[in-house]
Design an enzyme around this catalytic site. Structure first.
Site, PDB file in Angstrom:
ATOM      1  N   SER A  61      52.991  60.047  68.356  1.00  0.00           N
ATOM      2  CA  SER A  61      52.862  59.195  67.164  1.00  0.00           C
ATOM      3  C   SER A  61      51.635  59.482  66.319  1.00  0.00           C
ATOM      4  O   SER A  61      51.526  58.936  65.220  1.00  0.00           O
ATOM      5  CB  SER A  61      52.863  57.721  67.558  1.00  0.00           C
ATOM      6  OG  SER A  61      54.177  57.346  67.836  1.00  0.00           O
ATOM      7  N   LYS A  64      52.445  60.546  62.938  1.00  0.00           N
ATOM      8  CA  LYS A  64      52.852  59.610  61.881  1.00  0.00           C
ATOM      9  C   LYS A  64      51.816  59.538  60.757  1.00  0.00           C
ATOM     10  O   LYS A  64      52.141  59.174  59.629  1.00  0.00           O
ATOM     11  CB  LYS A  64      53.105  58.221  62.493  1.00  0.00           C
ATOM     12  CG  LYS A  64      54.326  58.211  63.429  1.00  0.00           C
ATOM     13  CD  LYS A  64      54.464  56.893  64.186  1.00  0.00           C
ATOM     14  CE  LYS A  64      55.631  56.957  65.175  1.00  0.00           C
ATOM     15  NZ  LYS A  64      55.687  55.783  66.072  1.00  0.00           N
ATOM     16  N   TYR A 188      62.547  63.578  63.360  1.00  0.00           N
ATOM     17  CA  TYR A 188      61.489  62.706  63.911  1.00  0.00           C
ATOM     18  C   TYR A 188      61.032  63.205  65.293  1.00  0.00           C
ATOM     19  O   TYR A 188      59.821  63.288  65.564  1.00  0.00           O
ATOM     20  CB  TYR A 188      62.032  61.271  63.998  1.00  0.00           C
ATOM     21  CG  TYR A 188      61.134  60.323  64.747  1.00  0.00           C
ATOM     22  CD1 TYR A 188      59.997  59.794  64.144  1.00  0.00           C
ATOM     23  CD2 TYR A 188      61.408  59.962  66.069  1.00  0.00           C
ATOM     24  CE1 TYR A 188      59.162  58.929  64.829  1.00  0.00           C
ATOM     25  CE2 TYR A 188      60.584  59.100  66.767  1.00  0.00           C
ATOM     26  CZ  TYR A 188      59.462  58.587  66.147  1.00  0.00           C
ATOM     27  OH  TYR A 188      58.631  57.737  66.835  1.00  0.00           O
ATOM     28  N   TYR A 236      49.622  49.773  67.537  1.00  0.00           N
ATOM     29  CA  TYR A 236      50.707  48.822  67.812  1.00  0.00           C
ATOM     30  C   TYR A 236      50.131  47.440  68.110  1.00  0.00           C
ATOM     31  O   TYR A 236      49.205  47.008  67.434  1.00  0.00           O
ATOM     32  CB  TYR A 236      51.605  49.326  68.958  1.00  0.00           C
ATOM     33  CG  TYR A 236      52.007  50.760  68.753  1.00  0.00           C
ATOM     34  CD1 TYR A 236      52.768  51.113  67.651  1.00  0.00           C
ATOM     35  CD2 TYR A 236      51.586  51.761  69.609  1.00  0.00           C
ATOM     36  CE1 TYR A 236      53.134  52.427  67.432  1.00  0.00           C
ATOM     37  CE2 TYR A 236      51.948  53.085  69.401  1.00  0.00           C
ATOM     38  CZ  TYR A 236      52.715  53.404  68.305  1.00  0.00           C
ATOM     39  OH  TYR A 236      53.071  54.695  68.087  1.00  0.00           O
ATOM     40  N   VAL A 254      51.916  58.352  72.426  1.00  0.00           N
ATOM     41  CA  VAL A 254      52.204  58.190  73.852  1.00  0.00           C
ATOM     42  C   VAL A 254      51.935  59.462  74.667  1.00  0.00           C
ATOM     43  O   VAL A 254      52.029  59.449  75.892  1.00  0.00           O
ATOM     44  CB  VAL A 254      53.644  57.690  74.149  1.00  0.00           C
ATOM     45  CG1 VAL A 254      53.828  56.242  73.711  1.00  0.00           C
ATOM     46  CG2 VAL A 254      54.693  58.598  73.544  1.00  0.00           C
TER      47      VAL A 254
HETATM   48  N1  GLU Z   1      58.182  59.930  70.025  1.00  0.00           N
HETATM   49  C1  GLU Z   1      57.732  58.673  70.534  1.00  0.00           C
HETATM   50  C2  GLU Z   1      58.799  57.614  70.367  1.00  0.00           C
HETATM   51  O1  GLU Z   1      59.398  57.559  69.333  1.00  0.00           O
HETATM   52  C3  GLU Z   1      56.467  58.277  69.878  1.00  0.00           C
HETATM   53  C4  GLU Z   1      55.901  56.966  70.338  1.00  0.00           C
HETATM   54  C5  GLU Z   1      54.399  56.931  70.381  1.00  0.00           C
HETATM   55  O2  GLU Z   1      53.741  57.965  70.449  1.00  0.00           O
HETATM   56  O3  GLU Z   1      53.852  55.840  70.328  1.00  0.00           O
HETATM   57  O4  GLU Z   1      59.071  56.840  71.221  1.00  0.00           O
END
Ligand code: GLU
Length: 301
Positions: A61, A64, A188, A236, A254
């Site tokens: 993430s 992003k 994605y 988050y 993650v």
């Molecule tokens: N590719 C992961 C997902 O969509 C990213 C989540 C993350 O890094 O927080 O679940």
């Protein structure tokens, strides 16, 4: 600075509690949790590293941040009619708010919001070109061409990403997806599977720290606003906790990476694969808390 980083890396090495690696993506479940790296790229052009700072990891993430920068470059502020700018207070993959808020995700850093961002930059080109554009942006930001996508990790997530598919279908049912679900999810998952080392990530984050000599890939205004979203939404439902403990904008993934911007001062990347209860790197968060204490850096003065 080097002494701070050596001390932080040594502390992480000795820490008995390293957190749990992400298990829901099979390829990430195989990563050795006993790794820790940190890199600080300062506004005067210096670069300090400690631990496993040159080991590539799955940025997940953290991507992003770059995807948002690219989508804003393409769609401009019209993106904000499709995704909000408020913290969600829920888990990264939570689906509950989507129904309550008619398919407009709370922010671009939760998964639902990131799917909209990906959909937005996909409007301009086919997935391969769009991902090429994203890699080009990241490589230019880092000043390093040796940054790639790990296709095995992407496939591993695609094969098991039922929740993300559910969210994408929900977005489509609310008319908040322009491209088809498979295309958005495929792009994605490849975006999340970009691999970078702490050194590469810290270098790539320099566009966020408005200082002379840093790569200027976006207007200063836009970079500042991305940093604001990192502060309020980058961890988050642990975003408030990170702001309280660290006081600097950060975005986690993650894979255990965190990109942190100290405005005007430095771009910092830290990585350790074990996660805390919010799905953010446990040792990475602790390291950033120690780093902020040692340097006295904080956006709150
Ligand atoms: N590719 C992961 C997902 O969509 C990213 C989540 C993350 O890094 O927080 O679940």
């Amino acid at each position: 600075m080097q002494r701070f980083l050596d001390e932080i890396a040594e502390h992480a090495r000795l820490s008995p509690e390293k957190g749990q690696v992400a298990r829901y993506i099979p390829q990430l479940a195989k990563i050795d949790p006993d790794q820790f790296g940190i890199c600080v790229s300062t506004a005067d052009g210096a670069c300090y590293v400690a631990g496993d700072a040159d080991v590539p990891f799955s940025i997940q993430s953290v991507s992003k941040v770059f995807a948002l920068a690219m989508a804003l470059g393409h769609a401009g502020d019209s993106l904000w009619s499709r995704v909000g700018r408020e913290p969600s207070g829920s888990a990264f993959d939570s689906i509950v708010l989507l129904e309550r808020e008619q398919g407009v995700p709370r922010n671009p850093f939760i998964n639902a919001g990131a799917l909209v961002t990906t959909d937005s930059y996909l409007d301009m080109s086919a997935p391969k070109e769009a991902l090429g554009g994203l890699l080009h942006f990241i490589r230019a930001a880092a000043g390093d061409d040796d940054i790639h996508i790990n296709a095995t990790v992407a496939r591993s997530e695609l094969a098991t990403g039922h929740r993300n598919f559910a969210m994408a279908h929900y977005l489509a049912s609310c008319d908040n997806l322009n491209n088809d679900v498979d295309k958005v999810l495929g792009t994605y998952c490849h975006q999340c599977a970009i691999e970078m080392s702490c050194r590469q990530l810290a270098m790539a984050g320099r566009f966020l720290i408005d200082a002379p000599g840093m790569p200027r890939l976006l207007s200063a205004d836009r970079s500042r606003r991305i940093a604001a979203l990192m502060m309020t939404c980058g961890h988050y439902d642990g975003s408030g906790d990170f702001a309280f403990r660290v006081g600097l904008p950060g975005k986690s993934g993650v894979g255990g990476g965190i990109l942190v911007a100290a405005p005007g001062k430095a771009s910092i990347a830290v990585w350790s694969p074990g996660l805390n209860q919010y799905g953010n790197s446990k040792l990475g968060t602790e390291a950033m808390e120690a780093f902020a204490r040692m340097t006295g850096w904080s956006v709150f003065g």
